[in-house]
Scaffold this motif. Structure first.
Motif, PDB file in Angstrom:
ATOM      1  N   LEU A  70       0.826  -1.206   0.000  1.00 29.41           N
ATOM      2  CA  LEU A  70       0.000   0.000   0.000  1.00 29.41           C
ATOM      3  C   LEU A  70       0.861   1.258   0.000  1.00 29.41           C
ATOM      4  N   ILE A  71       1.917   1.263   0.764  1.00 30.02           N
ATOM      5  CA  ILE A  71       2.804   2.430   0.812  1.00 30.02           C
ATOM      6  C   ILE A  71       3.510   2.639  -0.517  1.00 30.02           C
ATOM      7  N   PHE A  72       4.032   1.556  -1.111  1.00 25.83           N
ATOM      8  CA  PHE A  72       4.708   1.698  -2.399  1.00 25.83           C
ATOM      9  C   PHE A  72       3.753   2.150  -3.493  1.00 25.83           C
ATOM     10  N   MET A  73       2.506   1.732  -3.413  1.00 20.71           N
ATOM     11  CA  MET A  73       1.539   2.140  -4.434  1.00 20.71           C
ATOM     12  C   MET A  73       1.138   3.598  -4.245  1.00 20.71           C
ATOM     13  N   CYS A  74       1.059   4.050  -3.023  1.00 18.41           N
ATOM     14  CA  CYS A  74       0.565   5.400  -2.753  1.00 18.41           C
ATOM     15  C   CYS A  74       1.660   6.457  -2.675  1.00 18.41           C
ATOM     16  N   LEU A  75       2.901   6.104  -2.981  1.00 13.44           N
ATOM     17  CA  LEU A  75       3.964   7.100  -2.947  1.00 13.44           C
ATOM     18  C   LEU A  75       3.784   8.166  -4.023  1.00 13.44           C
ATOM     19  N   ASP A  76       3.013   7.862  -5.049  1.00 15.52           N
ATOM     20  CA  ASP A  76       2.775   8.816  -6.119  1.00 15.52           C
ATOM     21  C   ASP A  76       1.271   8.932  -6.334  1.00 15.52           C
ATOM     22  N   ASP A 111      -4.973   7.247 -11.941  1.00 20.06           N
ATOM     23  CA  ASP A 111      -5.335   7.265 -13.354  1.00 20.06           C
ATOM     24  C   ASP A 111      -5.655   5.885 -13.906  1.00 20.06           C
ATOM     25  N   PHE A 112      -5.268   4.832 -13.201  1.00 17.66           N
ATOM     26  CA  PHE A 112      -5.448   3.476 -13.699  1.00 17.66           C
ATOM     27  C   PHE A 112      -6.289   2.666 -12.717  1.00 17.66           C
ATOM     28  N   THR A 113      -7.292   2.016 -13.233  1.00 17.81           N
ATOM     29  CA  THR A 113      -8.239   1.285 -12.392  1.00 17.81           C
ATOM     30  C   THR A 113      -7.569   0.128 -11.657  1.00 17.81           C
ATOM     31  N   THR A 114      -6.674  -0.565 -12.325  1.00 15.30           N
ATOM     32  CA  THR A 114      -6.045  -1.712 -11.680  1.00 15.30           C
ATOM     33  C   THR A 114      -5.176  -1.303 -10.499  1.00 15.30           C
ATOM     34  N   PHE A 115      -4.562  -0.122 -10.573  1.00 14.63           N
ATOM     35  CA  PHE A 115      -3.773   0.352  -9.439  1.00 14.63           C
ATOM     36  C   PHE A 115      -4.686   0.723  -8.274  1.00 14.63           C
ATOM     37  N   CYS A 116      -5.812   1.332  -8.578  1.00 14.51           N
ATOM     38  CA  CYS A 116      -6.788   1.666  -7.524  1.00 14.51           C
ATOM     39  C   CYS A 116      -7.363   0.398  -6.894  1.00 14.51           C
ATOM     40  N   LEU A 172      -5.840  -2.575  -6.547  1.00 13.44           N
ATOM     41  CA  LEU A 172      -4.873  -3.150  -5.613  1.00 13.44           C
ATOM     42  C   LEU A 172      -4.795  -2.334  -4.324  1.00 13.44           C
ATOM     43  N   THR A 173      -4.863  -1.027  -4.442  1.00 16.45           N
ATOM     44  CA  THR A 173      -4.835  -0.175  -3.262  1.00 16.45           C
ATOM     45  C   THR A 173      -6.045  -0.447  -2.366  1.00 16.45           C
ATOM     46  N   THR A 174      -7.205  -0.620  -2.971  1.00 20.00           N
ATOM     47  CA  THR A 174      -8.415  -0.912  -2.209  1.00 20.00           C
ATOM     48  C   THR A 174      -8.338  -2.272  -1.523  1.00 20.00           C
ATOM     49  N   VAL A 175      -7.855  -3.270  -2.253  1.00 15.00           N
ATOM     50  CA  VAL A 175      -7.750  -4.608  -1.670  1.00 15.00           C
ATOM     51  C   VAL A 175      -6.755  -4.616  -0.508  1.00 15.00           C
ATOM     52  N   MET A 176      -5.612  -3.979  -0.694  1.00 16.92           N
ATOM     53  CA  MET A 176      -4.625  -3.945   0.391  1.00 16.92           C
ATOM     54  C   MET A 176      -5.128  -3.117   1.576  1.00 16.92           C
ATOM     55  N   ALA A 177      -5.989  -2.142   1.302  1.00 17.91           N
ATOM     56  CA  ALA A 177      -6.601  -1.372   2.389  1.00 17.91           C
ATOM     57  C   ALA A 177      -7.604  -2.218   3.174  1.00 17.91           C
ATOM     58  N   PHE A 178      -8.142  -3.276   2.567  1.00 15.32           N
ATOM     59  CA  PHE A 178      -9.002  -4.219   3.296  1.00 15.32           C
ATOM     60  C   PHE A 178      -8.179  -5.293   4.004  1.00 15.32           C
ATOM     61  N   VAL A 179      -7.101  -5.735   3.375  1.00 15.07           N
ATOM     62  CA  VAL A 179      -6.296  -6.820   3.938  1.00 15.07           C
ATOM     63  C   VAL A 179      -5.592  -6.371   5.217  1.00 15.07           C
ATOM     64  N   THR A 180      -5.105  -5.144   5.247  1.00 15.68           N
ATOM     65  CA  THR A 180      -4.338  -4.680   6.397  1.00 15.68           C
ATOM     66  C   THR A 180      -5.146  -4.692   7.699  1.00 15.68           C
ATOM     67  N   PRO A 181      -6.341  -4.071   7.770  1.00 15.38           N
ATOM     68  CA  PRO A 181      -7.080  -4.149   9.043  1.00 15.38           C
ATOM     69  C   PRO A 181      -7.582  -5.565   9.362  1.00 15.38           C
ATOM     70  N   VAL A 233       7.327  -3.342  -7.432  1.00 16.21           N
ATOM     71  CA  VAL A 233       7.610  -3.735  -6.046  1.00 16.21           C
ATOM     72  C   VAL A 233       6.303  -3.913  -5.278  1.00 16.21           C
ATOM     73  N   SER A 234       5.355  -3.021  -5.512  1.00 15.97           N
ATOM     74  CA  SER A 234       4.054  -3.142  -4.859  1.00 15.97           C
ATOM     75  C   SER A 234       3.344  -4.426  -5.279  1.00 15.97           C
ATOM     76  N   ALA A 235       3.422  -4.776  -6.547  1.00 15.51           N
ATOM     77  CA  ALA A 235       2.807  -6.025  -7.024  1.00 15.51           C
ATOM     78  C   ALA A 235       3.512  -7.235  -6.416  1.00 15.51           C
ATOM     79  N   THR A 236       4.833  -7.175  -6.297  1.00 22.06           N
ATOM     80  CA  THR A 236       5.579  -8.281  -5.689  1.00 22.06           C
ATOM     81  C   THR A 236       5.187  -8.459  -4.222  1.00 22.06           C
ATOM     82  N   LEU A 237       5.069  -7.366  -3.502  1.00 20.86           N
ATOM     83  CA  LEU A 237       4.645  -7.447  -2.105  1.00 20.86           C
ATOM     84  C   LEU A 237       3.216  -7.963  -1.981  1.00 20.86           C
ATOM     85  N   ALA A 238       2.356  -7.597  -2.938  1.00 16.75           N
ATOM     86  CA  ALA A 238       0.985  -8.107  -2.925  1.00 16.75           C
ATOM     87  C   ALA A 238       0.959  -9.610  -3.213  1.00 16.75           C
ATOM     88  N   PHE A 239       1.860 -10.094  -4.084  1.00 18.93           N
ATOM     89  CA  PHE A 239       1.964 -11.540  -4.311  1.00 18.93           C
ATOM     90  C   PHE A 239       2.405 -12.262  -3.044  1.00 18.93           C
TER      91      PHE A 239
END
Length: 154
Positions: free
Chosen positions: A28-34, A39-44, A46-55, A126-132
């Motif tokens: 989530l941090i690597f994805m949100c650094l920028d 602009d891209f749905t797939t990036f949003c 992954l960010t949403t899914v990781m925002a659910f996985v963390t809590p 790197v964000s995709a690798t961490l998500a894997f």
């Protein structure tokens, strides 16, 4: 009841949850650094899914800590079924998000898109690798809980 290492309420489960917390929050941090990832749905996605996985992982790590400190495993099949369902659903969602980001990033870098100019594509990779890695730990948790569920039912 059969004690399966890695099932809900054990110290191995806490270790799996701790790894999930680390990998999902780092992804989530690597994805949100920028801010261009919006602009891209797939990036949003992954960010949403990781925002659910963390809590989810934080709350279950706290429950695992409570169970380990009291040395009492949860013996309720409904609770374990809910944890199993959450792990399976979040596992598939994180796999989909990681695959989507990995393929979109590879396509963008292959095409020479301007979004990859400031080394952003490497951050997304790197964000995709961490998500894997988070997916792998979620799947392991789900399989350990699936393995221990029949011993609670019968």
């Amino acid at each position: 009841m059969e004690h399966v290492p890695g099932s809900f309420g054990t110290s191995a489960s806490f270790a799996l949850r701790f790894g999930q917390i680390i990998f999902s929050s780092a992804s989530l941090i690597f994805m949100c650094l920028d801010y261009d990832f919006y602009d891209f749905t797939t990036f949003c996605y992954l960010t949403t899914v990781m925002a659910f996985v963390t809590p989810w992982s934080i709350s279950l790590a706290l429950a695992d800590t409570y169970s380990v400190l009291l040395k009492q495993l949860p013996h309720e099949p409904r609770l374990l079924s809910m944890v199993l369902a959450g792990d399976v659903v979040l596992s598939f969602l994180s796999l989909g998000g990681a695959c989507g980001v990995a393929s979109a990033t590879e396509l963008l870098s292959y095409m020479g898109a301007p979004i990859c100019g400031d080394n952003l594509c490497s951050q997304y990779q790197v964000s995709a690798t961490l998500a894997f890695l988070c997916w792998f730990l979620l799947l392991a948790s789900a399989l350990f809980n699936l393995w221990s569920l029949p011993s609670l039912l019968y």
